[in-house]
Write an enzyme that holds these catalytic residues in place. Structure first.
Site, short mmCIF file in Angstrom:
data_model
loop_
_atom_site.label_atom_id
_atom_site.label_comp_id
_atom_site.label_asym_id
_atom_site.label_seq_id
_atom_site.Cartn_x
_atom_site.Cartn_y
_atom_site.Cartn_z
N ASP A 225 0.82 -1.22 0.00
CA ASP A 225 0.00 0.00 0.00
C ASP A 225 0.85 1.27 0.00
OD1 ASP A 225 -2.41 1.42 0.08
OD2 ASP A 225 -3.27 0.08 1.58
N ASP B 44 -10.86 1.71 -3.27
CA ASP B 44 -11.45 1.44 -1.95
C ASP B 44 -12.97 1.48 -2.01
OD1 ASP B 44 -9.17 0.95 -0.56
OD2 ASP B 44 -9.06 2.89 0.45
#
Ligand code: GLA
Length: 707
Positions: free
Chosen positions: A437, A504
């Site tokens: 990430d 997301d």
């Protein structure tokens, strides 16, 4: 001269350029387009249209009053370098690679331009500039630019936000410069991703288009410029921050690869060229396991019995890879602390990760783990010990975002520390997969090691080197690129990873659009697409399981839902979707992505057609209520025209009639009638108006033996 030359054969329409030697000066590129262009001559290349073109490197000295492609000047020496006029020393043209070297003695610069033909029909180019003069050559920009024909009058690129990546936006090309700059130190959630020029009204299936992408995970720029004299150009490069590149004598700057593609069959043809190239990469995933990621199920609340239960249920529905997300490492109970301290937190995982990894593996699944290696929370052991290890312009600490700062990986000791920490964790348990990430932008990204000077370029290289070294040390691991969702998706990262986290946003309705447009660059098998909980965490919208599953179905399929809360019926239904995905995965992840145009804005159409035309899977997505009762014809391209096909529903399809419309036949959209590929391409099959938030999947399969 044509590049690539006509002798190179390929199944795909290719982007080609026509170069015109200009004496000692850099050759001009007269034309860029596909080999199947309507202006093509008997050799398959254009013979009639020759615009003014653009030099291989656009210089002011060529009477170029548009934005120069090379921008820089010299300090500490005589400054003739601000305006170059390179003279060609050598031109080496092969079948798939062309290299031009040139020099400007007065400027003290040497230029090397490389052009390469890629699988799928793409062309990529990059420039290398070397300072041969005294003093320092300060480079501010170096772009790779192609000419575009005058009929390419519309421009498409993308914008977006967190949980809303890659919203398309359209512009009309006019005289002047259109410049899109990415300054976040990563391509970004709202980044351009690509710039595509096309003929008026071009769409997914129609129009001539020429597109560009910068294969770079740092700062970049995209440019389109039209001048009354020179016509339109399209290009891009790295965005350099002030002082970022200062070349001493004998030093080089190598630009990122700038990748171009073209199509005469709209955006789908362009996407296909990129997908074909991605499928030729050494790192390309040959098999994409079905994933369950626990992020939206447990967030930071890591409780072993609960995770065991989710793993048991995951195995029951056929999941192939279980991923433990954020929250496993030292001090990471929420997003305010812990980043940088890459060791398993003994308070939460007293016996380390081995018990969960072993449990997951005993259930026949792979085990995956989340990292965010480039980041640090001020509340961490690492920051307390090394507060100077962050990217900053000096003593001033950059503004926090998500309570975190960025580590200066351009410093060797920082890079080594992060490298060794991550390597140690990866060596400590059986780990098959890493979700990597990058949850904040680079802000005031200077390096303390170099007096606070700009370090985005160095950081980008350090990221690649870190990932490459860990890949080498752990060759069995698959890697996913995530940056708050789809914030680091580019061909630089795709050369090194097997998957991207598309967004997301796991609300399936919103996801339909995000996946459709991320697919413009990235092949479906990379696009992490997960079935979320019935009520989407991001939007609060409640969506049926079939709609959620059918939305995730075409991508790198997975689950984000807390399965410990799912009923037995829901688990069975999910298991059926997982089984169906596994059955159709070979088609979904090797075929040609198609996005037939829908005249109804409430309906999206997309699908995948086998490269040999033997089968296809099409999705009719009824997003919302339609304004009419007419329904939609779904046209299926790329089938074998003379072959006959059968059409069957796939998965649970809601066939019920809506008011003043009809029920759909049980046997499939054509009620069992066989249809030729030619008819399916020209006319298509009919899907009447559906209820909103439903997907009708149709499997089109060749009915007769193949010849
Ligand atoms: C980012 C990712 C999410 C999740 C969280 C964890 O937002 O996009 O999927 O991994 O970080 O903090």
């Amino acid at each position: 001269m044509l590049f690539p030359p006509t002798t190179t054969t390929t199944d795909h329409p290719r982007l080609a350029i026509e170069l015109d030697p200009a004496g000692d000066l850099l050759p001009r590129i007269l034309w860029a387009g596909t080999t199947t262009s309507t202006t093509a001559g008997p050799s398959g290349y254009p013979s009639t249209f020759r615009g003014p073109g653009v030099p291989l490197l656009g210089e002011h000295a060529h009477e170029l009053f548009t934005r120069p492609h090379l921008r820089g000047h010299r300090v500490g020496g005589s400054d003739a370098a601000w305006s170059t006029r390179f003279l060609v020393q050598d031109l080496d043209a092969g079948d798939s690679r062309l290299v031009v070297t040139a020099e400007d003695d007065a400027a003290g610069l040497r230029l090397t331009t490389e052009l390469e033909a890629l699988p799928g029909g793409l062309l990529r180019g990059r420039h290398t500039v070397r300072s041969t003069g005294a003093g320092t050559y300060v480079l501010t920009g170096l772009d790779v630019v192609l000419p575009a024909s005058d009929d390419l009058v519309e421009l498409l690129d993308f914008t977006g936000r967190h949980e809303g990546e890659r919203t398309p936006q359209r512009h009309t090309v006019t005289d002047g410069l259109w410049l899109r700059e990415g300054r976040e130190g990563r391509p970004g959630l709202g980044g351009a991703t690509m710039a595509v020029l096309g003929t008026r009204g071009f769409g997914t299936r129609s129009g001539t288009v020429l597109g560009v992408h910068v294969a770079w995970s740092g700062n970049s720029c995209f440019r389109v410029e039209r001048s009354p004299d020179l016509g339109t150009t399209l290009g891009g490069g790295e965005l350099l921050q002030p002082g970022e590149v200062a070349l001493g004598t004998g030093e080089d700057y190598v630009s990122p690869w700038v990748v171009f593609g073209a199509s005469d069959s709209g955006l789908d043809g362009l996407a296909e060229a990129f997908h074909t190239y991605e499928r030729s990469l050494a790192a390309h995933p040959t098999h994409q396991p079905v994933v369950l990621n626990v992020w939206e199920a447990v967030w930071f609340d890591h409780d072993l019995p609960r995770l065991h239960e989710i793993a048991d249920r995951a195995a029951r529905v056929g999941i192939e890879r279980f991923v433990l997300d954020d929250g496993w490492f030292h001090g990471r109970r929420d997003d305010t602390a812990g980043l940088g301290d890459w060791w398993v937190d003994p308070d939460v995982w007293p016996e380390g990760l081995t018990p969960i990894a072993d449990h997951v593996r005993s259930l026949g699944m792979e085990f995956g783990l989340w990292f965010e290696p480039e980041m640090v929370n001020p509340d961490s052991e690492l920051f307390r010990t090394h507060p100077d290890w962050i990217l900053a312009t000096g003593a001033r600490v950059p503004q926090l975002h998500r309570n975190q700062l960025v580590l200066d990986l351009s410093r060797e000791e920082v890079w080594q520390h992060v490298h060794d920490r991550v390597h140690a964790v990866l060596s400590s348990a059986p780990i098959d997969y890493v979700k990597w990430d990058h949850n904040r932008e680079l802000l005031e990204a200077g390096s303390g090691a170099r007096g606070g000077s700009s370090a985005v370029r160095a950081q980008t290289f350090a990221f690649y080197r870190l990932l490459d070294s860990l890949r080498e040390l752990h060759p069995g691991i698959d890697w996913e690129s995530c940056a708050s969702g789809g914030g680091r998706i580019d061909l630089g990262v795709l050369e090194r990873t097997q998957r991207v986290w598309t967004s997301d946003m796991t609300d399936a309705l919103a996801r339909q659009h995000i996946q459709r447009w991320t697919g413009q660059l990235v092949a479906p098998e990379y696009l992490g697409a997960h079935v979320s909980s019935p009520v989407a965490h991001q939007s609060g919208r409640t969506l049926p399981l079939d709609f959620r599953a059918a939305t995730a179905f075409f991508g790198a399929f997975g689950v984000e839902w807390d399965l410990s809360t799912a009923t037995d019926d829901e688990l069975d239904a999910l298991a059926a979707w997982v089984a169906l995905h596994k059955q159709l995965r070979p088609l979904l992840h090797t075929g040609r992505m198609v996005r037939p145009e829908s005249p109804d804005p409430a309906v999206l159409l997309h699908g995948v057609v086998a490269t040999d035309g033997a089968e296809a899977l099409l999705a009719h997505v009824q997003l919302d209520e339609s304004a009419s009762n007419r329904g939609v014809l779904v046209r299926v391209p790329h089938l074998v025209p003379e072959a006959t096909y059968e059409l069957r529903w796939v998965g649970p399809v809601d066939r019920r009639a809506t008011s003043r419309s009809v029920e759909m036949p049980e046997a499939g959209p054509t009620a069992g009638a066989q249809v030729t590929g030619a008819v399916l391409a020209a006319r298509g099959y009919w899907i009447p108006r559906r209820r909103p938030e439903t997907v009708a999947l149709v499997h089109v399969e060749r009915a007769e033996p193949r010849q």
